[in-house]
Design an enzyme around this catalytic site. Structure first.
Site, PDB file in Angstrom:
ATOM      1  N   CYS A 123       0.866  -1.189   0.000  1.00 47.52           N
ATOM      2  CA  CYS A 123       0.000   0.000   0.000  1.00 47.52           C
ATOM      3  C   CYS A 123       0.897   1.232   0.000  1.00 47.52           C
ATOM      4  O   CYS A 123       1.628   1.467   0.969  1.00 47.52           O
ATOM      5  CB  CYS A 123      -0.886  -0.041   1.244  1.00 47.52           C
ATOM      6  SG  CYS A 123      -1.894   1.423   1.446  1.00 47.52           S
ATOM      7  N   CYS A 130      -2.216  15.478   3.372  1.00 43.13           N
ATOM      8  CA  CYS A 130      -3.224  15.437   2.309  1.00 43.13           C
ATOM      9  C   CYS A 130      -4.114  16.660   2.426  1.00 43.13           C
ATOM     10  O   CYS A 130      -4.668  16.942   3.494  1.00 43.13           O
ATOM     11  CB  CYS A 130      -4.066  14.171   2.440  1.00 43.13           C
ATOM     12  SG  CYS A 130      -5.408  14.110   1.232  1.00 43.13           S
ATOM     13  N   CYS A 137      -9.238  11.359   9.541  1.00 42.39           N
ATOM     14  CA  CYS A 137      -8.023  10.772   8.959  1.00 42.39           C
ATOM     15  C   CYS A 137      -6.785  11.484   9.486  1.00 42.39           C
ATOM     16  O   CYS A 137      -6.680  12.708   9.378  1.00 42.39           O
ATOM     17  CB  CYS A 137      -8.101  10.895   7.437  1.00 42.39           C
ATOM     18  SG  CYS A 137      -6.563  10.481   6.597  1.00 42.39           S
ATOM     19  N   GLU A 183      -3.961  12.005  -1.534  1.00 43.37           N
ATOM     20  CA  GLU A 183      -5.023  11.823  -2.538  1.00 43.37           C
ATOM     21  C   GLU A 183      -4.353  11.627  -3.906  1.00 43.37           C
ATOM     22  O   GLU A 183      -3.810  12.561  -4.481  1.00 43.37           O
ATOM     23  CB  GLU A 183      -5.935  13.063  -2.536  1.00 43.37           C
ATOM     24  CG  GLU A 183      -6.884  13.163  -3.711  1.00 43.37           C
ATOM     25  CD  GLU A 183      -7.653  11.881  -4.005  1.00 43.37           C
ATOM     26  OE1 GLU A 183      -8.309  11.329  -3.121  1.00 43.37           O
ATOM     27  OE2 GLU A 183      -7.587  11.409  -5.169  1.00 43.37           O
TER      28      GLU A 183
HETATM   29  N1  SAH Z   1      -6.924   9.688  -0.200  1.00 42.28           N
HETATM   30  C1  SAH Z   1      -7.431   8.488  -0.742  1.00 42.28           C
HETATM   31  C2  SAH Z   1      -6.544   7.296  -0.499  1.00 42.28           C
HETATM   32  C3  SAH Z   1      -5.838   7.202   0.810  1.00 42.28           C
HETATM   33  S1  SAH Z   1      -6.859   7.022   2.267  1.00 42.28           S
HETATM   34  C4  SAH Z   1      -8.820   8.202  -0.255  1.00 42.28           C
HETATM   35  O1  SAH Z   1      -9.277   8.890   0.653  1.00 42.28           O
HETATM   36  O2  SAH Z   1      -9.462   7.318  -0.817  1.00 42.28           O
HETATM   37  C5  SAH Z   1      -7.265   5.286   2.191  1.00 42.28           C
HETATM   38  C6  SAH Z   1      -8.553   4.918   2.874  1.00 42.28           C
HETATM   39  O3  SAH Z   1      -8.405   5.000   4.302  1.00 42.28           O
HETATM   40  C7  SAH Z   1      -9.720   5.816   2.511  1.00 42.28           C
HETATM   41  O4  SAH Z   1     -10.871   5.057   2.244  1.00 42.28           O
HETATM   42  C8  SAH Z   1      -9.891   6.623   3.767  1.00 42.28           C
HETATM   43  O5  SAH Z   1     -11.161   7.166   3.855  1.00 42.28           O
HETATM   44  C9  SAH Z   1      -9.560   5.609   4.829  1.00 42.28           C
HETATM   45  N2  SAH Z   1      -9.282   6.150   6.158  1.00 42.28           N
HETATM   46  C10 SAH Z   1      -8.673   7.287   6.523  1.00 42.28           C
HETATM   47  N3  SAH Z   1      -8.630   7.414   7.864  1.00 42.28           N
HETATM   48  C11 SAH Z   1      -9.225   6.324   8.369  1.00 42.28           C
HETATM   49  C12 SAH Z   1      -9.497   5.854   9.687  1.00 42.28           C
HETATM   50  N4  SAH Z   1      -9.157   6.548  10.761  1.00 42.28           N
HETATM   51  N5  SAH Z   1     -10.101   4.664   9.801  1.00 42.28           N
HETATM   52  C13 SAH Z   1     -10.461   3.939   8.722  1.00 42.28           C
HETATM   53  N6  SAH Z   1     -10.243   4.320   7.460  1.00 42.28           N
HETATM   54  C14 SAH Z   1      -9.634   5.500   7.285  1.00 42.28           C
HETATM   55 FE1  SF4 Z   2      -7.101  11.016   4.373  1.00 44.27          FE
HETATM   56 FE2  SF4 Z   2      -7.784  10.117   1.914  1.00 44.27          FE
HETATM   57 FE3  SF4 Z   2      -9.208  12.071   3.138  1.00 44.27          FE
HETATM   58 FE4  SF4 Z   2      -6.745  12.553   2.250  1.00 44.27          FE
HETATM   59  S1  SF4 Z   2      -8.526  12.054   1.025  1.00 44.27           S
HETATM   60  S2  SF4 Z   2      -7.590  13.216   4.191  1.00 44.27           S
HETATM   61  S3  SF4 Z   2      -5.709  10.611   2.678  1.00 44.27           S
HETATM   62  S4  SF4 Z   2      -8.956   9.954   3.794  1.00 44.27           S
END
Ligand code: SAH
Ligand code: SF4
Length: 372
Positions: A123, A130, A137, A183
């Site tokens: 991954c 971000c 997150c 992202e």
């Molecule tokens: N920015 C992109 C990819 C990276 S985040 C995106 O948001 O899709 C990867 C995944 O982890 C996303 O689905 C995001 O929503 C999730 N994620 C972020 N923080 C999290 C948390 N605390 N618990 C569970 N999933 C989380």
């Molecule tokens: Fe986190 Fe994905 Fe949201 Fe960015 S877009 S803040 S990496 S969950």
């Protein structure tokens, strides 16, 4: 790390050819160098035995093979999940996770060395911090610093490919998910160049169908992916099925509301005939009621898709807490009853802070602590 050096992993075939031919070398050297970098996974130039000494010396003086230095590592108790914090040439850090899945249940003690590992997934991160700023997150709350170069994204994969090769000689990585920090569609071209390095047979040579990119909903990026006619899998972080809630949880929704996002998702399925994944992190009393589940079912009805319910990783941010088990099951049941294929994500090493951005946060906190 000398930032003036050329990072070889950050050159596509055309650019590497320009460099090597520009030095007066024959063009077949490009294939040889790429073979060492991506197939033999060489970490130094001395190993490149079929290159003339003078060329090796020039490469050593002016280039580097990646620019990442591992700074911290954690392993899950079962040994199957490993997370590394890398430092880049400018001192910034990102996380990468290796997840190994068994094809048959093995005993936890020997799991990491067992031959019955069916899948090895890396991954990768695409940004330091971000800018989307999802409130649950860690990465989103840490503040945005910069995008990675595509070479920095590729180097994360190479690190684990090397480690797995060293540990078990016939154990190639099977999947790559672009779901780490950042992202990936904010700078589509960078992510695309990384995907090209992953799929190009002269480089990592992985099938596009083994690669998944996860977006918070950058419709523009989904459209650019479609324009590439690629078979890369798409995952969309949904987390809410109405605009008012999604504006809060995934702020990019204010720019690309659900109507536009779902239209792009339908185009993706129509063009690729591939199942799209929607990620939905269940948050206690925020997005986990039966009415929320019904709204999700309604939103995705008729679309070739799959919902991945994610137990929220613990974060330091109130009020975002993991839903209780009973509510998770109820949510899943409602989606299943509506004939929406649904799975509950298997947690990979939550005890090692496998959540996005969490190792980095811990290390930074330790650093701040040791400085004070
Ligand atoms: N920015 C992109 C990819 C990276 S985040 C995106 O948001 O899709 C990867 C995944 O982890 C996303 O689905 C995001 O929503 C999730 N994620 C972020 N923080 C999290 C948390 N605390 N618990 C569970 N999933 C989380
Ligand atoms: Fe986190 Fe994905 Fe949201 Fe960015 S877009 S803040 S990496 S969950």
């Amino acid at each position: 790390m000398d930032t003036k050096r050329i990072d070889l992993l950050n050159l596509d075939t055309h650019e590497l050819t320009g460099l090597v031919v520009g030095w007066g070398e024959p063009v077949y050297r490009v294939k040889q160098i790429q073979h060492w970098l991506y197939h033999e996974l060489a970490s130094d130039f001395d190993a490149m035995s079929n290159l003339p000494h003078a060329l090796r010396a020039r490469l050593r003086q002016t280039t580097s093979i990646g620019t990442l230095t591992p700074r911290a590592e954690q392993q899950s108790v079962d040994g199957l999940t490993r997370k590394t914090l890398f430092q880049m040439a400018d001192g910034q850090t990102v996380e990468t996770v290796l997840m190994r899945y068994l094809d048959a249940p093995g005993s936890p003690e020997d799991a990491a060395d067992a031959p019955n590992i069916a899948r090895r997934t890396v991954c990768v991160s695409t940004q330091v911090g971000c800018p989307v700023g999802c409130p649950f997150c860690e990465t989103g709350q840490a503040g945005y610093v910069r995008n990675l170069t595509f070479g920095e994204i590729v180097a994360q994969v190479i690190h684990f490919a090397r480690a797995e090769k060293a540990a078990h000689s016939d154990s190639a990585l099977t999947n790559i998910v672009i779901m780490g920090m950042g992202e990936p569609f904010m700078k589509f071209n960078v992510t695309w160049r990384a995907i090209e390095a992953f799929t190009d047979s002269a480089r990592l040579g992985m099938g596009a169908r083994r690669i998944t990119v996860s977006t918070s909903g950058y419709v523009d990026g989904i459209q650019q992916l479609l324009a590439k006619n690629s078979q890369v899998n798409l995952a969309v972080s949904l987390h809410a099925a109405d605009d008012a809630l999604r504006d809060q949880l995934v702020p990019v929704n204010r720019k690309y509301p659900l109507r536009e996002l779902m239209q792009a998702c339908r185009e993706y399925v129509h063009q690729t005939h591939r199942r799209i994944t929607f990620e939905y992190a269940l948050m206690d009393d925020i997005n986990d009621s039966p009415a929320h589940a019904q709204a999700v079912a309604q939103l995705v009805r008729g679309l070739l898709c799959h919902i991945n319910l994610i137990p929220l990783n613990p974060t330091s941010r109130a009020p975002y807490r993991r839903s209780p088990q009973a509510r998770v099951q109820q949510f899943e049941k409602i989606l299943r009853a509506a004939d929406i294929p649904t799975t509950l994500r298997v947690e990979k090493g939550i005890e090692i802070a496998a959540g996005c951005g969490q190792l980095r946060q811990q290390v930074d906190a330790r650093r701040a602590h040791s400085v004070s």
